[in-house]
Enzyme design. Structure first.
Site, PDB file in Angstrom:
ATOM      1  N   ASN A   7       0.872  -1.176   0.000  1.00 51.38           N
ATOM      2  CA  ASN A   7       0.000   0.000   0.000  1.00 51.38           C
ATOM      3  C   ASN A   7       0.910   1.226   0.000  1.00 51.38           C
ATOM      4  O   ASN A   7       1.490   1.579   1.031  1.00 51.38           O
ATOM      5  CB  ASN A   7      -0.892  -0.035   1.241  1.00 51.38           C
ATOM      6  CG  ASN A   7      -1.854   1.134   1.305  1.00 51.38           C
ATOM      7  OD1 ASN A   7      -1.832   2.024   0.443  1.00 51.38           O
ATOM      8  ND2 ASN A   7      -2.692   1.157   2.322  1.00 51.38           N
ATOM      9  N   ARG A  86      -2.814  -2.225  -3.151  1.00 47.80           N
ATOM     10  CA  ARG A  86      -4.009  -1.438  -2.870  1.00 47.80           C
ATOM     11  C   ARG A  86      -3.998  -0.217  -3.792  1.00 47.80           C
ATOM     12  O   ARG A  86      -3.022   0.539  -3.808  1.00 47.80           O
ATOM     13  CB  ARG A  86      -4.007  -0.971  -1.427  1.00 47.80           C
ATOM     14  CG  ARG A  86      -5.239  -0.162  -1.151  1.00 47.80           C
ATOM     15  CD  ARG A  86      -5.227   0.501   0.169  1.00 47.80           C
ATOM     16  NE  ARG A  86      -6.513   1.140   0.375  1.00 47.80           N
ATOM     17  CZ  ARG A  86      -6.748   2.003   1.319  1.00 47.80           C
ATOM     18  NH1 ARG A  86      -5.821   2.317   2.168  1.00 47.80           N
ATOM     19  NH2 ARG A  86      -7.932   2.537   1.431  1.00 47.80           N
ATOM     20  N   HIS A 175     -13.191   2.443   0.427  1.00 47.16           N
ATOM     21  CA  HIS A 175     -13.152   1.436   1.496  1.00 47.16           C
ATOM     22  C   HIS A 175     -13.863   0.139   1.070  1.00 47.16           C
ATOM     23  O   HIS A 175     -14.387  -0.591   1.914  1.00 47.16           O
ATOM     24  CB  HIS A 175     -13.842   1.936   2.791  1.00 47.16           C
ATOM     25  CG  HIS A 175     -13.156   3.074   3.466  1.00 47.16           C
ATOM     26  ND1 HIS A 175     -13.855   4.153   3.961  1.00 47.16           N
ATOM     27  CD2 HIS A 175     -11.853   3.316   3.733  1.00 47.16           C
ATOM     28  CE1 HIS A 175     -13.004   5.008   4.507  1.00 47.16           C
ATOM     29  NE2 HIS A 175     -11.782   4.529   4.373  1.00 47.16           N
ATOM     30  N   ARG A 236     -11.035  15.559   7.130  1.00 53.19           N
ATOM     31  CA  ARG A 236     -11.820  15.904   5.929  1.00 53.19           C
ATOM     32  C   ARG A 236     -13.207  16.398   6.342  1.00 53.19           C
ATOM     33  O   ARG A 236     -13.801  15.880   7.291  1.00 53.19           O
ATOM     34  CB  ARG A 236     -11.982  14.682   5.021  1.00 53.19           C
ATOM     35  CG  ARG A 236     -10.692  14.247   4.393  1.00 53.19           C
ATOM     36  CD  ARG A 236     -10.932  13.072   3.450  1.00 53.19           C
ATOM     37  NE  ARG A 236      -9.793  12.186   3.495  1.00 53.19           N
ATOM     38  CZ  ARG A 236      -9.861  10.867   3.486  1.00 53.19           C
ATOM     39  NH1 ARG A 236     -11.030  10.261   3.422  1.00 53.19           N
ATOM     40  NH2 ARG A 236      -8.776  10.151   3.527  1.00 53.19           N
ATOM     41  N   GLU A 379      -8.289  -5.186   5.613  1.00 53.98           N
ATOM     42  CA  GLU A 379      -8.213  -4.874   4.181  1.00 53.98           C
ATOM     43  C   GLU A 379      -7.042  -5.577   3.518  1.00 53.98           C
ATOM     44  O   GLU A 379      -7.122  -5.991   2.362  1.00 53.98           O
ATOM     45  CB  GLU A 379      -8.093  -3.356   4.000  1.00 53.98           C
ATOM     46  CG  GLU A 379      -9.377  -2.641   4.364  1.00 53.98           C
ATOM     47  CD  GLU A 379      -9.211  -1.140   4.544  1.00 53.98           C
ATOM     48  OE1 GLU A 379      -8.624  -0.737   5.571  1.00 53.98           O
ATOM     49  OE2 GLU A 379      -9.648  -0.390   3.674  1.00 53.98           O
TER      50      GLU A 379
END
Ligand code: AMP
Length: 389
Positions: A7, A86, A175, A236, A379
């Protein structure tokens, strides 16, 4: 079969090495501060933790440092069979994981138009790993893929249709590997087939997204064309009136980079609380009476509850709510607060199970009409599984 999951961020490279014959992680860790003279390599190999500070100018040296550690410990001559990457944005094209070719890498670079903070780094990570492992398959696993087939009425924005078509402006959602993973685990926890369940999965971490999972498929999700939309997040802003952007640009004299930075990095829980983007610090400050920390906490739980209510409608019913990611998995307060006002749906939390359990579990009462579960996400394992598939 050994699968290396990577990732890549703009100045970081996370890895996890899986033995997929047993689905276990042999080693994991990350390099941070790539590009600086004092970069950090932290890894855990078969339970042993290791930390190092060393100069790492580019992602290539980061991967070399990781591989040196792996070769000296778990690998010892055993080859890596495949690499799973990823990738945040698959654009309009990728609705599934894909074997990486030059065309795929170019597409990922093109889709940086939707994910300028993530896709360039993801593509760089792939190019670096392909140079290091030219003879093994590389697989791109997209955060957006799970949401690829959400219906048009759930993904279109109310802008001129031609512009949506011209630029691919629409909701993509993110996600995806996490929502897919926790929905599947929830079905197993409930001893019911996934294809018979309507689940709202709540991935609440630094980034937060909620997903309406209809019989195993994403029907709607809270993030949009980029991960900025939806619930308020660590830094965010989540959904705001687009006119706020115009106004801030004009009155605060912000250019594109200025407003992007403000909405992505200085807003959300950090911007509201003024304390931190880290929810543990916000909880602590809220308990000590800090009003803005309380407000940030309340905004988060209110937003999550709004989406659960909306998605119960989208799904035309609800069998389960699943909490995951850092906050969803660990904050008893958030789960209790979100569920406290869902009694109209027949949601009843068992306070004991909510507060005292650990790991994957059901936290609703036996007579709750909607099951509530906690499922730590994984994940990286999902990416390794996709790579094998
Ligand atoms: P993630 O992005 O999934 O790694 O989640 C990161 C967020 O989870 C941060 O805001 C952390 O403060 C929060 N978090 C982690 N552990 C806990 C905890 N025990 N209680 C509350 N929040 C937590």
């Amino acid at each position: 079969m050994l699968v290396l999951v990577l990732n890549a961020g703009s100045s970081s490279l996370k890895f996890n090495l899986f033995d997929m014959s047993k689905e276990i992680s042999l080693a994991e860790g990350m390099v941070e501060r790539i590009g600086l003279a004092e970069a950090n390599l932290a890894c855990t190999v078969e339970g042993d933790r290791h930390k190092e500070i060393l100069p790492i100018p580019t992602h290539r040296e980061a991967l070399e440092a990781i591989l040196d550690r792996l070769k000296a410990t778990v690998l010892q001559g055993t080859p890596i069979h495949a690499v799973g990457h990823r990738v945040v944005h698959g654009g309009p094209k990728y609705g599934d994981s894909v074997l990486v070719t030059e065309e795929v890498v170019k597409d990922i670079e093109t889709f940086a138009m939707y994910a300028p903070l993530h896709n360039p780094a993801n593509a760089l990570g792939i190019r670096t790993a392909m140079a290091a492992f030219p003879d093994v398959p590389h697989i791109a696993v997209f955060d957006t893929a799970f949401h690829h087939d959400i219906p048009d009425h759930a993904r279109m924005y109310g802008i001129p249709y031609e512009l949506s078509q011209k630029y691919g402006i629409r909701r993509y959602g993110f996600h995806g590997t996490s929502h897919a993973f926790v929905a599947a685990r929830t079905a197993i926890l409930l001893c019911r087939p996934l294809r018979a369940l309507k689940i709202v999965t709540c991935h609440i971490g630094n980034g937060t997204s909620i997903c309406a999972v209809n019989y195993g498929k994403s029907l709607d999700t809270s993030m949009g064309m980029t991960p900025l939309q939806g619930v308020i997040m660590g830094t965010r802003c989540g959904t705001i009136d687009p006119s706020v952007v115009e106004m801030l640009m004009e009155y605060e004299h912000l250019d594109y980079n200025g407003i992007t930075d403000l909405l992505n990095k200085k807003s959300g829980l950090l911007g509201i609380s003024g304390v931190s983007s880290d929810f543990r610090e916000i909880e602590r400050a809220a308990e000590q009476g800090n009003d803005r920390a309380r407000l940030a906490r309340d905004l988060l739980t209110y937003n999550v509850r709004q989406y659960i209510g909306a998605y119960a409608t989208v799904l035309d019913g609800l069998d389960a709510i699943t909490f995951t990611a850092g906050i969803g998995t660990h904050s008893t307060f958030v789960r209790a607060k979100v569920c406290s006002k869902l009694s109209f749906l027949g949601v009843k939390i068992d306070p004991e199970a909510n507060e005292h359990g650990t790991g994957e579990r059901i936290i609703s009462t036996a007579d709750s009409r909607v099951a509530v579960t906690v499922v730590p996400t994984n994940e990286e394992l999902m990416i390794a599984r996709e790579t094998v598939r």
